[in-house]
Design a protein around this motif. Sequence first.
Motif, PDB file in Angstrom:
ATOM      1  N   ASP A 286       0.670  -1.244   0.019  1.00 33.94           N
ATOM      2  CA  ASP A 286      -0.002  -0.085   0.126  1.00 33.94           C
ATOM      3  C   ASP A 286       0.706   1.143   0.172  1.00 33.94           C
ATOM      4  N   TYR A 287       1.772   1.269   0.635  1.00 33.66           N
ATOM      5  CA  TYR A 287       2.920   2.326   0.734  1.00 33.66           C
ATOM      6  C   TYR A 287       3.440   2.855  -0.716  1.00 33.66           C
ATOM      7  N   PHE A 288       3.925   1.792  -1.560  1.00 33.46           N
ATOM      8  CA  PHE A 288       4.206   1.747  -2.853  1.00 33.46           C
ATOM      9  C   PHE A 288       3.135   2.761  -3.643  1.00 33.46           C
ATOM     10  N   CYS A 289       2.082   2.391  -3.464  1.00 33.18           N
ATOM     11  CA  CYS A 289       0.962   2.925  -4.204  1.00 33.18           C
ATOM     12  C   CYS A 289       0.291   4.221  -3.702  1.00 33.18           C
TER      13      CYS A 289
ATOM     14  N   HIS B 295      -9.741   5.562  -2.263  1.00 32.79           N
ATOM     15  CA  HIS B 295     -11.190   5.805  -1.890  1.00 32.79           C
ATOM     16  C   HIS B 295     -11.209   6.598  -0.788  1.00 32.79           C
ATOM     17  N   SER B 296     -10.033   7.471  -0.292  1.00 30.84           N
ATOM     18  CA  SER B 296     -10.003   8.531   0.648  1.00 30.84           C
ATOM     19  C   SER B 296     -10.220   7.807   2.067  1.00 30.84           C
ATOM     20  N   GLN B 297      -9.891   6.536   2.120  1.00 30.14           N
ATOM     21  CA  GLN B 297     -10.008   5.781   3.221  1.00 30.14           C
ATOM     22  C   GLN B 297      -8.468   5.776   3.903  1.00 30.14           C
ATOM     23  N   THR B 298      -8.378   5.477   5.223  1.00 30.70           N
ATOM     24  CA  THR B 298      -7.170   5.638   5.995  1.00 30.70           C
ATOM     25  C   THR B 298      -6.373   4.043   5.623  1.00 30.70           C
ATOM     26  N   VAL B 299      -5.351   4.138   5.341  1.00 34.05           N
ATOM     27  CA  VAL B 299      -4.495   2.783   5.098  1.00 34.05           C
ATOM     28  C   VAL B 299      -3.339   3.155   6.292  1.00 34.05           C
TER      29      VAL B 299
END
Length: 578
Positions: free
Chosen positions: A80-83, A112-116
Amino acid sequence: MGYMVAQKGGHDRVGFTKKDMYNYFDSKMRATIKDGDVAAAINYLNVKSSTDPMLYGKYAVGMDGRMKSLFWADGSSRSDYFCFGDVIAFDTTYKKNKNNYPLVIFPGCNHHSQTVIFGAALVSDETTETYKWLLECFLECMENKYPEAVVTDGDGAMRESIKQVFLDATHRLCAWHLNKNASENVKNSEFLKDFQKAMYSNFTKDQFEEFWSKTIKENGLEGNPWVAKTYENKSLWATAYLREKFFGRIRTTSQCEAVNAIIKSYVRKKGCIFEFMHNFDQALRSYRNNELIADFKSKFSEPVMTTQLRALESHAAKVYTTEIFKEVRDEIVKAGSLIVKEKLIRNGFKTYRFTKYCCDNYDVEVVYDGETLQCECRLWDSRGIPCSHMFGVMKEEHVSLISTGLILSRWTKDAKIHYLNMNCNGSDDSNMIELARFGAYCSAFTAFCKEASKKEGVYGEIMGDILKLQKKYCSTDDPILASNSAVGDPNIVNSKGAPKKKKNDIKAIRRCSKCNSRTHNARSCSVAENAPSEQNVGMTSRPVSDSFSQVVKVLCFFLIQGLICCINYNVLLSVSKE
């Protein structure tokens, strides 16, 4: 306990009390951490790495031999960090474990403007050296991919560590914390309103300076120390100085606060570190499930078209995720109130000046070269979506599709596919791309294999499909498996141990030609010396012992045969009677 009591219809029907249940779980936890809390936590990560090869963990030990800091991130977080690792937040929360170690979270924002969550850490203190060690671990975990922007709550140690490690990252102070500090240090409601306007409004630098000077004079705050210190750090919080930098939707550390609220549902304050890490993974699963739901809704639902620019709105609905599309649609709606004030064509560039309906002092300029658009409002630079002024130009130019140069990949439905499909040949981020793909594959296949193993009767079909994929996409140039006609057969070498004797190689046992004995030959035979001279040619005499043994063998043979015949006769007789 209350849920089980309700199911059974009373406390007396459950079979145990709340204290019994607590003692049971407490004994289980004590057995798990019998070698120590830290040892159990590290072992937990080691066991987890068997199913997640991309998992990263690192810890530091103090002078007393006790754990000082612990950082970890799983494969999905690294992918996820790479994206979406262009902007991260950096905040701490407290009282999440019995050791009172502060929890540091590295969250970001997905398509989606969601927290990762990109990673988490437990630290013993909040000094610059500790934060510096933590940020270096974070970079090492992420293959030295630096974020473009970092949002913090303004802690001095954090700020100093970011300057030393994230050299080129833009640092922004959390707007919520600034508002809170302003209300505590300046008891003036009019100033607080103007301070929010100065923080959030899309001023130019000159407009900001003019507005700030006017605000200070009107509220009589020329000598206020907090106001003076805050103004010195204006480049860290004023939109006028940050609007050309991309921050997505992150202007506060609210992502961290949201994570803390979720963690409260899973973590108890007096829990051990091992228990915390296990429950933290439960919170991560909740976040990732929300992303799967949002992916499904974005790909398999169609919003209702509501604007007059139907072609542009329809294209935006196909490209952007549902949440981002709502913001883009708002900009399309705003384009309806724009009026072209002036249009100039010079050197192939078209310059539009817009004003707004019933707002004469509104003036925005947009430059269009036939393919790209540049607007002085800088919404595209800071937010990554086309602004209403750009849609106003598209309307005037009769453009039906949003230009690819105005579609930021991180906000699209296929954001992850776009980033993970990038060609990494010769790229500085090639290692990171490969690791991100590896993490995504491992995460997907682990979940698939877990569910597939529960199905009966489909093992052959599933394994056949996996082998087909392996044959199609995996290289066959493996030197262990590949066949090469240029390689000759190996030579026969002498191995250790005695060689195996063949049946034909066994030599016949030699006997004495006079007495047929195996212990000597004819030259040393004693029988030949004592034998009479009239012995017939071809006749040999044997010792008495040898002749007796032969007789015994014959008698034993006939005795055994007789016993076998008797047994067979008795068996047949009993069968015939039955």
